[in-house]
Write a protein that holds these residues in place. Structure first.
Motif, PDB file in Angstrom:
ATOM      1  N   ASN A 186      52.650  59.557  95.659  1.00 13.34           N
ATOM      2  CA  ASN A 186      52.840  58.737  96.559  1.00 13.34           C
ATOM      3  C   ASN A 186      53.922  57.654  96.278  1.00 13.34           C
ATOM      4  OD1 ASN A 186      50.552  58.872  97.988  1.00 13.34           O
ATOM      5  ND2 ASN A 186      49.311  57.980  96.775  1.00 13.34           N
ATOM      6  N   ASP A 187      54.631  57.590  95.260  1.00 17.64           N
ATOM      7  CA  ASP A 187      55.785  56.849  94.891  1.00 17.64           C
ATOM      8  C   ASP A 187      56.989  57.970  95.566  1.00 17.64           C
ATOM      9  OD1 ASP A 187      54.643  54.771  93.917  1.00 17.64           O
ATOM     10  OD2 ASP A 187      54.886  55.263  91.772  1.00 17.64           O
ATOM     11  N   LYS A 190      57.292  57.245  99.009  1.00 19.49           N
ATOM     12  CA  LYS A 190      58.120  56.042  99.395  1.00 19.49           C
ATOM     13  C   LYS A 190      59.538  55.926  98.928  1.00 19.49           C
ATOM     14  CE  LYS A 190      53.575  53.496  98.665  1.00 19.49           C
ATOM     15  NZ  LYS A 190      52.983  52.501  97.642  1.00 19.49           N
ATOM     16  N   ASP A 238      59.059  57.170 103.035  1.00 21.22           N
ATOM     17  CA  ASP A 238      57.719  56.574 103.578  1.00 21.22           C
ATOM     18  C   ASP A 238      57.776  56.916 104.904  1.00 21.22           C
ATOM     19  OD1 ASP A 238      55.712  54.997 102.732  1.00 21.22           O
ATOM     20  OD2 ASP A 238      56.302  53.152 103.451  1.00 21.22           O
ATOM     21  N   THR A 298      47.415  66.407  95.742  1.00 23.23           N
ATOM     22  CA  THR A 298      47.704  66.041  97.064  1.00 23.23           C
ATOM     23  C   THR A 298      46.638  65.567  97.510  1.00 23.23           C
ATOM     24  OG1 THR A 298      47.475  68.317  97.574  1.00 23.23           O
ATOM     25  CG2 THR A 298      49.690  67.663  97.071  1.00 23.23           C
ATOM     26  N   ALA A 330      46.136  62.121  96.420  1.00 24.51           N
ATOM     27  CA  ALA A 330      47.109  60.969  96.781  1.00 24.51           C
ATOM     28  C   ALA A 330      47.002  60.744  98.174  1.00 24.51           C
ATOM     29  CB  ALA A 330      48.666  61.859  96.603  1.00 24.51           C
ATOM     30  N   ALA A 367      46.474  56.676  98.925  1.00 22.32           N
ATOM     31  CA  ALA A 367      47.845  56.035  99.475  1.00 22.32           C
ATOM     32  C   ALA A 367      47.438  54.710  99.910  1.00 22.32           C
ATOM     33  CB  ALA A 367      48.273  57.006 100.379  1.00 22.32           C
ATOM     34  N   SER A 368      48.322  53.709  99.730  1.00 25.11           N
ATOM     35  CA  SER A 368      48.153  52.367 100.287  1.00 25.11           C
ATOM     36  C   SER A 368      48.772  52.274 101.647  1.00 25.11           C
ATOM     37  CB  SER A 368      49.023  51.494  99.420  1.00 25.11           C
ATOM     38  OG  SER A 368      50.563  51.924  99.261  1.00 25.11           O
ATOM     39  N   THR A 400      50.825  57.731 104.950  1.00 27.59           N
ATOM     40  CA  THR A 400      51.865  58.332 104.936  1.00 27.59           C
ATOM     41  C   THR A 400      51.620  59.834 104.851  1.00 27.59           C
ATOM     42  OG1 THR A 400      51.593  58.363 102.418  1.00 27.59           O
ATOM     43  CG2 THR A 400      53.490  56.873 103.268  1.00 27.59           C
TER      44      THR A 400
END
Length: 417
Positions: free
Chosen positions: A187-188, A191, A196, A211, A214, A218-219, A222
């Motif tokens: 996730n990072d 971004k 992103d 995955t 993730a 994810a926040s 994405t």
């Protein structure tokens, strides 16, 4: 990897239509009970190495496409880099693939808490293309997607292939690994490197579970799609009386060590755990090629570059210590496959591509995911690759690429956000 699993009944899930060459396609159908038995991911690799050493290697012919290669630097030595230059080649069958590069490709500094790690990755294709992120499985690296990087870039996708922390050319960090750690890394990366943007996540084995996790955690939204190839992870059945997975000796020792108070008992447990990890590490390291032969159907795909891409990272000074922690990732992961599916948005399209001759992740697992997606209203399609094992993307790249590109064109628009 995982122990062998009993094959589920196919009743209620007929094949819908023909798919890519050497594959069949099924859509999500009504759920039915599926019996699976799981053990530690690394335990299956070690078991395979022992079985392979008893005769598989001796029965195989010499490998083709052999080229010697050596690391010219250790991952993490260089500062962050822009997209590294890529070179492509054709294999004996005329299929385009990424050319092996001993020193790796681009790097990104991932900050997790107060720690920083160098993460190696491959970037290809037009920068304004639909993003696709490829994530490898146990013991592999970004290079394991050599055929998909070439094909997706040629088709106009912006494709990334990343080495998970502890693997390939990424740092050999000694920490408590888990599926949650790798999901956070993914996730990072989305971004900070992919911008992103909505990205299709594609993973094999533990990379498939990472995955999935993730996408579930994810926040921001994405994930534009999810593609799982012979996914690993905890497949706990939601049925009364289902027996829990049997723990391996290394798991029991590691748990006892973590729970023990500092002192002589904890120290003794640490020595036992390191001895068990050392045995597993060197047993596996010495038999990389036979293990690959064990889980591949098309043995000509097990070439020198593939073997080297797995063997050379094991020469890193911290490889053993990192391996001792990596093999505990499954035990430390808090979320099961089905719990991760619970958190997926129902609008997220899912594709399963399954090598049907996988000795570890049997087709019962694909059937279980397909059925669970149906109960949640998640659009899920299964492509069965008949002549492939645990790593179908490299074992049968033509069939996988055809299925993947077809699904991307049908379900995910090639328009960036």
């Amino acid at each position: 990897m995982e122990a062998m699993l009993p094959l589920a009944s196919r009743a209620g899930c007929p094949r819908a239509h023909s798919g890519a060459t050497g594959s069949t396609v099924r859509e999500a159908a009504l759920p039915r009970p599926v019996t699976t038995v799981t053990t530690g991911l690394a335990a299956g690799v070690v078991a395979a190495s022992l079985a392979a050493g008893r005769g598989v290697a001796a029965s195989r012919g010499s490998r083709r496409n052999r080229r010697s290669a050596r690391f010219s630097k250790v991952a993490g030595d260089a500062a962050d880099t822009a997209d590294a230059a890529l070179a492509f080649e054709s294999d004996d069958a005329g299929r385009r693939r990424l050319q092996y590069k001993p020193e790796g490709w681009s790097s990104w500094t991932w900050k997790m808490g107060t720690s920083s790690f160098k993460i190696n990755y491959i970037a290809a294709g037009p920068e304004d293309g639909q993003c696709v992120l490829l994530v490898h499985g146990f013991g592999a690296s970004s290079y394991h997607w050599r055929y998909q990087v070439a094909t997706l870039a040629e088709q106009g996708y912006r494709v990334y292939s990343m080495c998970l922390l502890g693997y390939g050319w990424s740092d050999r960090a000694v920490l408590q690994y888990s599926g949650e750690v790798w999901a956070a890394q993914i996730n990072d990366f989305l971004k900070q490197v992919a911008g992103d943007r909505p990205t299709v996540l594609v993973g094999n084995s533990i990379g498939a579970f990472a995955t999935l996790l993730a996408a579930a955690t994810a926040s921001t939204a994405t994930a534009a799609g999810l593609v799982l190839l012979n996914a690993a992870g905890r497949f706990e059945e939601r049925q009364p009386g289902e027996a829990p997975a049997r723990k391996q000796a290394g798991d029991l020792v590691a748990e006892a060590e973590e729970q023990a108070e500092p002192g002589p008992i904890q120290w003794a447990l640490q020595q036992v755990r390191r001895a068990l990890a050392s045995w597993a590490f060197y047993t596996t390291k010495l038999r990389i090629e036979p293990i690959l032969q064990w889980v591949y159907v098309n043995e000509q795909q097990v070439d020198e570059d593939l073997v080297t891409s797995i063997r050379m990272p094991a020469e890193h000074p911290q490889a053993l210590d990192a391996f001792a922690e990596v093999i505990q990732a499954g035990r430390r992961t808090q979320v099961s496959v089905f719990e991760a599916l619970d958190a997926l948005p129902s609008s997220l399209p899912v594709l399963l591509i399954w090598g049907m001759q996988d000795p570890w992740m049997r087709p019962a697992r694909a059937s279980a995911i397909l059925a669970e997606c149906a109960t949640r209203g998640i659009g899920c399609q299964l492509v069965e690759v008949e002549d492939a094992g645990h790593c179908p993307q490299d074992d049968a790249p033509g069939a996988v690429n055809e299925a993947l590109v077809s699904w991307l064109e049908e379900r995910v628009a090639k328009v960036p956000a």
